[in-house]
Motif scaffolding. Sequence first.
Motif, short mmCIF file in Angstrom:
data_model
loop_
_atom_site.label_atom_id
_atom_site.label_comp_id
_atom_site.label_asym_id
_atom_site.label_seq_id
_atom_site.Cartn_x
_atom_site.Cartn_y
_atom_site.Cartn_z
N ASP A 43 37.33 -15.14 -12.12
CA ASP A 43 38.07 -14.31 -13.08
C ASP A 43 38.38 -15.11 -14.34
O ASP A 43 38.19 -14.62 -15.46
N LEU A 44 38.88 -16.32 -14.13
CA LEU A 44 39.23 -17.16 -15.29
C LEU A 44 37.99 -17.51 -16.09
O LEU A 44 38.00 -17.43 -17.33
N ALA A 45 36.92 -17.89 -15.42
CA ALA A 45 35.68 -18.25 -16.11
C ALA A 45 35.14 -17.08 -16.91
O ALA A 45 34.70 -17.25 -18.05
N ASP A 46 35.22 -15.88 -16.35
CA ASP A 46 34.76 -14.69 -17.06
C ASP A 46 35.58 -14.43 -18.32
O ASP A 46 35.03 -14.14 -19.39
N SER A 47 36.90 -14.56 -18.21
CA SER A 47 37.77 -14.36 -19.37
C SER A 47 37.48 -15.39 -20.46
O SER A 47 37.45 -15.07 -21.65
N ILE A 48 37.27 -16.63 -20.04
CA ILE A 48 36.98 -17.70 -21.00
C ILE A 48 35.63 -17.45 -21.68
O ILE A 48 35.52 -17.51 -22.91
N ALA A 49 34.63 -17.14 -20.89
CA ALA A 49 33.27 -16.98 -21.42
C ALA A 49 33.10 -15.73 -22.28
O ALA A 49 32.37 -15.76 -23.28
N ASN A 50 33.80 -14.66 -21.90
CA ASN A 50 33.57 -13.38 -22.57
C ASN A 50 34.73 -12.91 -23.43
O ASN A 50 34.63 -11.88 -24.09
N GLY A 51 35.85 -13.62 -23.36
CA GLY A 51 37.03 -13.18 -24.09
C GLY A 51 37.74 -12.08 -23.33
O GLY A 51 37.21 -11.53 -22.36
N LYS A 52 38.94 -11.78 -23.77
CA LYS A 52 39.72 -10.73 -23.11
C LYS A 52 40.76 -10.24 -24.09
O LYS A 52 41.52 -11.05 -24.64
N GLY A 53 40.82 -8.95 -24.33
CA GLY A 53 41.76 -8.42 -25.30
C GLY A 53 41.49 -9.02 -26.66
O GLY A 53 40.36 -8.96 -27.15
N THR A 54 42.50 -9.64 -27.25
CA THR A 54 42.31 -10.26 -28.57
C THR A 54 41.79 -11.69 -28.48
O THR A 54 41.50 -12.31 -29.50
N MET A 55 41.64 -12.22 -27.25
CA MET A 55 41.14 -13.57 -27.08
C MET A 55 39.63 -13.59 -27.30
O MET A 55 38.89 -12.85 -26.65
N PRO A 56 39.15 -14.45 -28.19
CA PRO A 56 37.71 -14.51 -28.43
C PRO A 56 36.99 -15.22 -27.28
O PRO A 56 37.59 -16.00 -26.54
N ALA A 57 35.71 -14.95 -27.16
CA ALA A 57 34.88 -15.63 -26.17
C ALA A 57 34.73 -17.10 -26.55
O ALA A 57 34.67 -17.45 -27.72
N PHE A 58 34.69 -17.95 -25.55
CA PHE A 58 34.48 -19.38 -25.75
C PHE A 58 32.98 -19.64 -25.69
O PHE A 58 32.31 -19.27 -24.73
N LYS A 59 32.46 -20.26 -26.70
CA LYS A 59 31.03 -20.51 -26.79
C LYS A 59 30.71 -21.94 -26.39
O LYS A 59 30.30 -22.76 -27.19
N GLY A 60 30.94 -22.26 -25.14
CA GLY A 60 30.65 -23.58 -24.62
C GLY A 60 29.71 -23.49 -23.44
O GLY A 60 29.32 -22.39 -23.01
N SER A 61 29.36 -24.62 -22.90
CA SER A 61 28.46 -24.67 -21.76
C SER A 61 29.18 -24.22 -20.48
O SER A 61 30.41 -24.14 -20.44
N ALA A 62 28.39 -23.99 -19.44
CA ALA A 62 28.97 -23.64 -18.14
C ALA A 62 29.87 -24.77 -17.65
O ALA A 62 30.93 -24.52 -17.06
N ALA A 63 29.47 -26.02 -17.90
CA ALA A 63 30.29 -27.17 -17.49
C ALA A 63 31.60 -27.20 -18.27
O ALA A 63 32.65 -27.55 -17.70
N ASP A 64 31.58 -26.83 -19.54
CA ASP A 64 32.81 -26.76 -20.34
C ASP A 64 33.75 -25.69 -19.78
O ASP A 64 34.96 -25.91 -19.67
N ILE A 65 33.20 -24.55 -19.44
CA ILE A 65 34.01 -23.46 -18.89
C ILE A 65 34.61 -23.88 -17.55
O ILE A 65 35.79 -23.64 -17.30
N GLU A 66 33.83 -24.51 -16.72
CA GLU A 66 34.33 -25.00 -15.43
C GLU A 66 35.46 -26.01 -15.64
O GLU A 66 36.47 -25.97 -14.93
N ALA A 67 35.31 -26.87 -16.63
CA ALA A 67 36.36 -27.86 -16.93
C ALA A 67 37.62 -27.17 -17.43
O ALA A 67 38.74 -27.57 -17.07
N LEU A 68 37.47 -26.13 -18.23
CA LEU A 68 38.64 -25.38 -18.71
C LEU A 68 39.35 -24.68 -17.57
O LEU A 68 40.57 -24.68 -17.51
N VAL A 69 38.59 -24.08 -16.67
CA VAL A 69 39.20 -23.42 -15.50
C VAL A 69 40.01 -24.44 -14.70
O VAL A 69 41.16 -24.18 -14.33
N ALA A 70 39.43 -25.61 -14.46
CA ALA A 70 40.14 -26.65 -13.70
C ALA A 70 41.41 -27.07 -14.42
O ALA A 70 42.46 -27.27 -13.79
N TYR A 71 41.35 -27.19 -15.74
CA TYR A 71 42.54 -27.58 -16.48
C TYR A 71 43.61 -26.50 -16.44
O TYR A 71 44.79 -26.78 -16.22
#
Length: 77
Positions: A43-71
């Motif tokens: 769920d978190l990875a999807d929100s980060i990768a695709n954005g949600k509401g007014t939050m823009p999508a994060f344009k990083g690698s899969a490893a970056d998204i995984e690191a953000l989820v962990a953080y």
Amino acid sequence: RGKRLYKGAGACVACHGMDGRPTVPDAPDFTDAAWQKKRTDEDLADSIANGKGTMPAFKGSAADIEALVAYVRSLAK
């Protein structure tokens, strides 16, 4: 790595705060264990990768998204 991405210029901290507590209305409180428990890592990875509401999508690698989820997970109290 996730912390660096989260706190980078123009990144997550603008709305989600330095410590995971929101600075704008409707942003989730990442320190809230109950909020964290209701969401899967996917769920978190999807929100980060695709954005949600007014939050823009994060344009990083899969490893970056995984690191953000962990953080984000590390911010729960």
